[in-house]
Write an enzyme that holds these catalytic residues in place. Structure first.
Site, mmCIF file in Angstrom:
data_model
loop_
_atom_site.group_PDB
_atom_site.id
_atom_site.type_symbol
_atom_site.label_atom_id
_atom_site.label_comp_id
_atom_site.label_asym_id
_atom_site.label_seq_id
_atom_site.Cartn_x
_atom_site.Cartn_y
_atom_site.Cartn_z
ATOM 1 N N SER A 122 0.665 -1.117 -0.035
ATOM 2 C CA SER A 122 0.309 0.064 -0.031
ATOM 3 C C SER A 122 0.669 1.066 0.419
ATOM 4 O O SER A 122 0.657 2.292 -0.739
ATOM 5 C CB SER A 122 -1.081 -0.465 1.296
ATOM 6 N N PRO A 143 -0.766 -1.616 8.369
ATOM 7 C CA PRO A 143 0.858 -2.035 9.276
ATOM 8 C C PRO A 143 1.772 -1.234 9.072
ATOM 9 O O PRO A 143 2.667 -1.077 9.414
ATOM 10 C CB PRO A 143 1.366 -3.063 8.579
ATOM 11 N N GLY A 158 2.309 1.888 6.333
ATOM 12 C CA GLY A 158 2.434 1.351 4.872
ATOM 13 C C GLY A 158 3.057 2.472 4.529
ATOM 14 O O GLY A 158 4.166 4.249 4.007
ATOM 15 N N ASP A 165 -5.322 3.145 14.161
ATOM 16 C CA ASP A 165 -5.619 1.076 13.752
ATOM 17 C C ASP A 165 -5.711 0.563 14.506
ATOM 18 O O ASP A 165 -4.947 0.583 15.675
ATOM 19 C CB ASP A 165 -4.944 0.772 12.520
ATOM 20 N N ASP A 178 -10.953 4.049 17.355
ATOM 21 C CA ASP A 178 -12.127 3.521 15.668
ATOM 22 C C ASP A 178 -11.690 5.371 14.959
ATOM 23 O O ASP A 178 -11.670 6.401 15.444
ATOM 24 C CB ASP A 178 -13.576 3.614 15.810
ATOM 25 N N ASP A 210 -7.249 4.913 4.749
ATOM 26 C CA ASP A 210 -6.815 4.283 3.728
ATOM 27 C C ASP A 210 -8.057 2.917 4.028
ATOM 28 O O ASP A 210 -7.533 1.968 4.417
ATOM 29 C CB ASP A 210 -5.861 3.934 3.658
ATOM 30 N N LYS A 227 -13.588 3.245 -1.975
ATOM 31 C CA LYS A 227 -13.769 1.759 -2.447
ATOM 32 C C LYS A 227 -14.741 1.655 -3.585
ATOM 33 O O LYS A 227 -15.968 2.355 -2.957
ATOM 34 C CB LYS A 227 -13.693 0.856 -1.488
#
Ligand code: SAM
Length: 347
Positions: free
Chosen positions: A184, A218, A220, A236, A256, A272, A301
């Site tokens: 990502s 994670p 990126g 996250d 959140d 993202d 998305k």
């Protein structure tokens, strides 16, 4: 035939065609778009290719990786001599500062890469002999594109170097560095290259600036921001890679991303989170309305169907609900799959 030829991700030809048609109509320029399923490109046929090229800027187009003005479409090319008909079609007119021989990024056209390479080597001297191509690359002149869609079928087209993708096929060749926490990372790198110009990148990304990364694990996107020496709050519930934390520039919050807000205004917010695009668009609008960030990059998305309609709806909703005058640019990047990436900045 005059008009534009634009490249897109394979499978997104209907979205590109819908976008080109709608934008030509909005610019009051007559035109209709044609696209074949999985061709990796669409053509906008219109009366005035130059006006269409000016009105439908590559930077503003969402589904176009590249946007070119058509010069000619050549069918039934003889493999023994493809050069003569091309020189005839160019008709001795125009002088180009570079030549790119390309093919759409589709399953059918990808095998034409070898032909494109060798044909470029043969055409270049023939163009120079006729004074149609400069000896060295000249970015002040239009660039000539030969687009092979089949061995006997090609388009001749031109682009303006400042208003077109600066990468062959419209694809930036980015390398995933070994310490990138995820693939990502390439999306955010490409977004910064495609959606901002060089001046904006140096003005808007300065060491010491602050950012939030919503849906960061994670790590990126956070890692890309730290490489620009920004201080990042990464939101996250999932873990971030240790070497990202070790930069000393990152605070990780398990919260959140749809509810968390910063204590004070940040320079950047990136997002993202995989969620319904309308929900993301609404939350992004809240950030601008409340003045929580100056600039943002976020993903939307796309649904399986009516993807152009949903794109328009989400971008309209975002701009309306932000309650601000924003510069908004969106693109389906090479590293985006079923999504688009949006850059927004307060004017
Ligand atoms: N940008 C990341 C990178 O470069 O490594 C990848 C992000 S991944 C596509 C989506 C992330 O969004 C997941 O880690 C998931 O936990 C997170 N996420 C989804 N919904 C969230 C929410 N409501 N709040 C915070 N994070 C969320």
């Amino acid at each position: 035939m005059t008009g534009l030829i634009c490249y897109c991700r394979q499978g997104f030809e209907p979205e590109l065609a819908a976008e080109l048609t709608e934008r030509a109509a909005l610019a009051s320029l007559p035109g209709y778009a044609k696209a074949g399923r999985n061709d990796g490109y669409a053509v906008l046929v219109g009366e005035d290719g130059e006006a269409l090229q000016r009105a439908l800027s590559w930077r503003d187009l969402i589904f176009a990786r590249q946007s070119l003005r058509m010069i000619a479409e050549l069918r039934g090319l003889d493999p023994k001599d493809r050069i003569t008909p091309m020189l005839e079609a160019l008709g001795g007119g125009g002088r180009f500062g570079d030549l790119w021989v390309e093919h759409p990024d589709s399953d059918v056209a990808k095998p034409l890469a070898g032909l494109a390479r060798s044909f470029g080597n043969a055409l270049r001297p023939a163009l120079r002999k006729r004074g149609l191509l400069t000896d060295k690359e000249n970015l002040r002149l239009p660039r000539l594109h030969v687009v092979f869609v089949d061995g006997d079928h090609a388009f001749l087209a031109s682009s303006v170097p400042g208003d077109s993708a600066p990468w062959p096929l419209g694809i930036p060749r980015l390398k995933l560095l070994p310490d990138a926490p995820s693939r990502s990372a390439l999306k955010l790198e490409e977004a910064l290259l495609s959606l901002l110009d060089a001046e904006e990148r140096s003005a808007l990304l300065k060491p010491g600036m602050t950012a939030a990364d919503l849906g960061a694990a994670p790590g990126g996107w956070t890692w890309v921001l730290t490489r620009h020496h920004l201080r990042v709050t990464s939101v996250d519930n999932g873990p971030l890679r240790q070497h990202v934390m070790d930069t000393g520039l990152v605070e990780h919050l398990r919260a959140d991303g749809f509810h968390w807000k910063p204590a004070q205004r940040l320079d950047w917010m990136v997002c993202d989170m995989v969620e319904q695009p309308r929900r993301v668009a609404e939350r992004m609008a809240t950030w601008f309305r409340e003045g929580w960030c100056r600039h943002a990059i976020f993903n939307l998305k796309l649904p399986m169907k009516k993807r152009w309609d949903e794109t328009r709806l989400c971008l309209d909703l975002f701009e309306e609900q932000s309650g601000k005058s924003l510069t908004v640019r969106a693109k389906q990047l090479y590293h985006d799959r079923e999504e688009i990436t949006v850059f927004a900045t307060s004017r």
